[in-house]
Design an enzyme around this catalytic site. Structure first.
Site, PDB file in Angstrom:
ATOM      1  CD  GLU A  85      -2.766   1.137   2.530  1.00  0.00           C
ATOM      2  OE1 GLU A  85      -2.944   0.053   3.119  1.00  0.00           O
ATOM      3  OE2 GLU A  85      -3.283   2.202   2.894  1.00  0.00           O
ATOM      4  CE  LYS A 262      -5.662  -1.449   5.962  1.00  0.00           C
ATOM      5  NZ  LYS A 262      -4.844  -0.569   5.113  1.00  0.00           N
ATOM      6  CG  ASP A 278       2.439 -16.543  11.977  1.00  0.00           C
ATOM      7  OD1 ASP A 278       1.555 -15.979  11.311  1.00  0.00           O
ATOM      8  OD2 ASP A 278       2.292 -17.687  12.453  1.00  0.00           O
ATOM      9  CG  HIS A 375      -4.123   7.481   0.716  1.00  0.00           C
ATOM     10  ND1 HIS A 375      -3.509   7.316   1.935  1.00  0.00           N
ATOM     11  CD2 HIS A 375      -4.636   6.277   0.384  1.00  0.00           C
ATOM     12  CE1 HIS A 375      -3.664   6.074   2.318  1.00  0.00           C
ATOM     13  NE2 HIS A 375      -4.328   5.413   1.395  1.00  0.00           N
TER      14      HIS A 375
HETATM   15  C1  MEV Z   1      -5.630   3.177   5.473  1.00  0.00           C
HETATM   16  O1  MEV Z   1      -4.766   2.131   5.123  1.00  0.00           O
HETATM   17  C2  MEV Z   1      -5.692   3.318   6.983  1.00  0.00           C
HETATM   18  C3  MEV Z   1      -6.675   4.361   7.528  1.00  0.00           C
HETATM   19  O2  MEV Z   1      -7.999   4.069   7.068  1.00  0.00           O
HETATM   20  C4  MEV Z   1      -6.603   4.287   9.028  1.00  0.00           C
HETATM   21  C5  MEV Z   1      -7.612   5.165   9.741  1.00  0.00           C
HETATM   22  O3  MEV Z   1      -8.686   5.449   9.204  1.00  0.00           O
HETATM   23  O4  MEV Z   1      -7.295   5.526  10.904  1.00  0.00           O
HETATM   24  C6  MEV Z   1      -6.359   5.740   7.011  1.00  0.00           C
END
Ligand code: MEV
Length: 405
Positions: A85, A262, A278, A375
């Site tokens: 990513e 995430k 792992d 991004h």
């Molecule tokens: C994207 O890989 C991760 C985000 O969605 C995390 C978040 O929203 O805190 C930007």
């Protein structure tokens, strides 16, 4: 890791790939062997790959990058990261630079104690059986130790056990064995112990032996990390307020907590992949841990202080600096040399810090102009490379990322 490592390498992102390796030689003590491996473009010998998995037909590639600016427990670190990513590495480096101004990340990890489970079914009078097991605890632990002589030589071994009755009526119970696995991730060690002690316990309590396997929720192997960051470093008091509000949102809402986590795992997993860990077990344990109270929570939280913010995270983390692909994979060995971390407990703190940095970067972007602007610039670079691949040629030369790491 050399004390002379400086992870704050200005203009690193502007350099061509070979220039970055030169900078790592100068600032991060990159050694000749690892440097040569990186200079050849990394990868994995097909013959090694063929032994790591089954039905191998080729080698799968991912970028190997470094996150800069990290200072963890007073030491500068260059953190290898492998991830598909765009913007994960830039974001972590960016946040680490902000945190660095306030002294960096601090953390500590529990002793590397993994837990194996031995399941029994059809046990008569399970409460009496549990008492019998506890009375014979030392004998069971010694039987476990006898199955891992090489670990015992290194000062590792069985430390404790617990017994839980899961279904009194059906006589279902589990014995949790806690084993110090040293600097290994420890799955093989604890699985060996579980298989060795199962017949010993069975002879005491009868019933039917069930599963004998580690748990990927190693509650005795947790890591804690925290950091301070000034309001000035994150872009002002309003931004600091926004980050604290974003953290609160994740505490109040499960759907937001999942995305928040995430973002935390973006940095942690990227480092885990580069370092041959792992990551499925890491993911399984982290998410289960934050749901233990019956409600899914954020792994990390950010609270406003008089001068800025304090971020904190805690999670179980089973990592190894020896064994597994840390031995087999030349790239993982090189990544470890670059990182300069030899103990599993220290590795856990570093990876948790990478997670906290990624999380801070995400919350800052989301609380400010939104995630898409930065991004999309980095995604545009990726799209350019993708188009070149479709056209049948690689992109040479290195377009500068406009988001400064
Ligand atoms: C994207 O890989 C991760 C985000 O969605 C995390 C978040 O929203 O805190 C930007």
């Amino acid at each position: 890791m050399s004390e002379s490592v400086n992870s704050r390498i200005q203009g690193f992102y502007k350099l061509p790939v070979r220039g970055r390796l030169d900078a790592l030689r100068t600032h991060a003590g990159l050694d000749a062997e690892s440097g040569a491996w990186f200079a050849e473009g990394g990868g994995l010998d097909l013959s090694v790959a063929d032994k790591m998995s089954e039905n191998v037909i080729a080698v799968h590639g991912l970028p190997l990058a470094v996150a800069l600016n990290f200072r963890v427990n007073g030491r500068d670190l260059v953190i290898p990261m492998s991830v598909e990513e765009p913007s994960v590495v830039a974001a972590a480096s960016n946040a680490a630079r902000m945190v660095r101004d306030s002294g960096g990340f601090v953390g500590d990890a529990d002793a590397p104690v993994m837990t194996a489970q031995v399941q029994f079914d059809d046990v008569e009078e399970p409460d009496h059986a549990a008492s019998r097991i506890l009375a014979e605890k030392d004998r069971i632990l010694r039987a476990g130790d006898a199955s891992i002589p090489r670990m015992i030589e290194r000062g590792c071994g069985c430390r404790d056990l617990e017994v839980r009755v899961l279904d009194r009526h059906a006589g279902v119970m589990v014995v949790d064995l806690h084993v110090d696995v040293g600097d290994a991730m420890g799955a093989n060690t604890v699985d060996t112990v579980a298989e060795a002690v199962a017949p010993v316990i069975h002879a005491m309590i009868g019933g039917t032996i069930g599963l004998r396997i580690l748990t990927n929720l190693p509650m005795r192997r947790r890591v804690r990390v925290r950091c301070d960051v000034s309001a000035e470093a994150v872009g002002g008091a309003a931004m600091a307020d926004g980050i604290a509000r974003a953290s609160r949102f994740a505490e109040l809402d499960v759907q937001r907590a999942v995305t928040h986590n995430k973002g935390f795992m973006n940095g942690l997993d990227a480092a885990a992949v580069a370092l041959g860990q792992d990551w499925r077990s890491i993911e399984a344990g982290a998410h289960a841990y934050v749901a233990l109270e019956g409600r899914y929570r954020p792994i990390s939280t950010w609270a406003r202080t008089a001068t800025g913010l304090t971020g904190r995270a805690e999670l179980p983390l089973a990592l190894g600096t020896v064994g597994g692909s840390t031995t087999a994979h030349a790239g993982v060995r090189a990544a470890f040399k670059l990182l300069g971390v030899t103990h599993a407990q220290e590795l856990a703190v570093v990876l948790a810090a990478a997670g906290l940095a990624s999380n801070l970067a995400a919350l800052r972007a989301l609380s400010g102009e939104g995630i898409q602007k930065g991004h999309m610039k980095l995604h545009a670079r990726k799209a350019e490379a993708e188009q070149a691949a479709v056209n049948g040629h690689a992109v040479h030369g290195h377009t500068l990322p406009e988001v400064r790491p």
